[in-house]
Design a protein around this motif. Structure first.
Motif, mmCIF file in Angstrom:
data_model
loop_
_atom_site.group_PDB
_atom_site.id
_atom_site.type_symbol
_atom_site.label_atom_id
_atom_site.label_comp_id
_atom_site.label_asym_id
_atom_site.label_seq_id
_atom_site.Cartn_x
_atom_site.Cartn_y
_atom_site.Cartn_z
ATOM 1 N N ARG A 15 6.794 -23.611 -21.981
ATOM 2 C CA ARG A 15 8.614 -24.321 -22.155
ATOM 3 C C ARG A 15 9.370 -24.549 -23.152
ATOM 4 O O ARG A 15 10.209 -23.987 -23.510
ATOM 5 N N ASP A 16 8.559 -24.810 -24.234
ATOM 6 C CA ASP A 16 9.106 -24.964 -25.875
ATOM 7 C C ASP A 16 8.870 -23.742 -26.394
ATOM 8 O O ASP A 16 8.791 -24.245 -27.603
ATOM 9 N N GLY A 17 8.369 -22.734 -26.175
ATOM 10 C CA GLY A 17 7.581 -21.370 -26.737
ATOM 11 C C GLY A 17 6.593 -21.389 -27.336
ATOM 12 O O GLY A 17 5.754 -22.460 -26.749
ATOM 13 N N PRO A 18 5.683 -20.968 -28.174
ATOM 14 C CA PRO A 18 4.607 -20.971 -28.282
ATOM 15 C C PRO A 18 3.992 -21.907 -29.010
ATOM 16 O O PRO A 18 2.830 -22.105 -29.655
ATOM 17 N N ASP A 19 5.086 -22.214 -30.106
ATOM 18 C CA ASP A 19 4.575 -23.633 -30.836
ATOM 19 C C ASP A 19 4.439 -25.274 -30.351
ATOM 20 O O ASP A 19 4.341 -25.638 -31.103
ATOM 21 N N GLU A 37 4.311 -36.436 -24.724
ATOM 22 C CA GLU A 37 5.075 -36.622 -23.410
ATOM 23 C C GLU A 37 4.269 -37.543 -22.505
ATOM 24 O O GLU A 37 2.445 -37.324 -22.386
ATOM 25 N N ASP A 38 4.736 -38.078 -21.552
ATOM 26 C CA ASP A 38 4.126 -38.834 -20.395
ATOM 27 C C ASP A 38 3.719 -37.649 -19.152
ATOM 28 O O ASP A 38 3.835 -36.771 -19.040
ATOM 29 N N GLY A 39 3.017 -37.996 -18.743
ATOM 30 C CA GLY A 39 2.089 -37.792 -17.822
ATOM 31 C C GLY A 39 1.204 -36.057 -18.268
ATOM 32 O O GLY A 39 0.156 -36.072 -18.917
ATOM 33 N N ILE A 40 0.812 -35.776 -17.076
ATOM 34 C CA ILE A 40 -0.255 -34.774 -17.382
ATOM 35 C C ILE A 40 -0.148 -33.269 -17.174
ATOM 36 O O ILE A 40 -0.907 -31.996 -17.340
ATOM 37 N N LYS A 41 1.035 -33.314 -16.607
ATOM 38 C CA LYS A 41 1.604 -31.467 -16.332
ATOM 39 C C LYS A 41 2.163 -30.345 -17.575
ATOM 40 O O LYS A 41 2.632 -31.495 -18.654
ATOM 41 N N VAL A 42 1.857 -29.567 -17.826
ATOM 42 C CA VAL A 42 2.325 -28.565 -18.605
ATOM 43 C C VAL A 42 3.599 -27.917 -17.914
ATOM 44 O O VAL A 42 2.939 -26.958 -17.245
ATOM 45 N N PRO A 43 4.566 -28.369 -18.515
ATOM 46 C CA PRO A 43 5.945 -27.241 -17.953
ATOM 47 C C PRO A 43 6.029 -25.892 -18.497
ATOM 48 O O PRO A 43 5.660 -25.601 -19.621
ATOM 49 N N LEU A 44 5.639 -24.985 -17.298
ATOM 50 C CA LEU A 44 5.720 -23.649 -17.867
ATOM 51 C C LEU A 44 7.298 -22.887 -17.578
ATOM 52 O O LEU A 44 7.737 -23.382 -16.055
#
Length: 51
Positions: A15-19, A37-44
């Protein structure tokens, strides 16, 4: 087969780019998460491939 179609036809980006800082969480399984961030998800972000 489905995975190969998705990889061929779409671009998956963090979500926030390669950095984006990603870290591993501990539990029953090791899972990636966005650092701070809370949780275990990596937003794509998913975009159609235009090649």
């Amino acid at each position: 087969m489905v995975l190969s179609i998705v990889i061929k036809n779409f671009v998956l980006e963090v979500r926030d780019g390669p950095d984006t800082k990603v870290e591993m969480t501990r539990g029953i399984k090791m899972r990636p998460k966005v650092a701070g961030e809370d949780g275990i998800k990596v937003p794509l972000m998913v975009r159609p491939y235009k090649g």
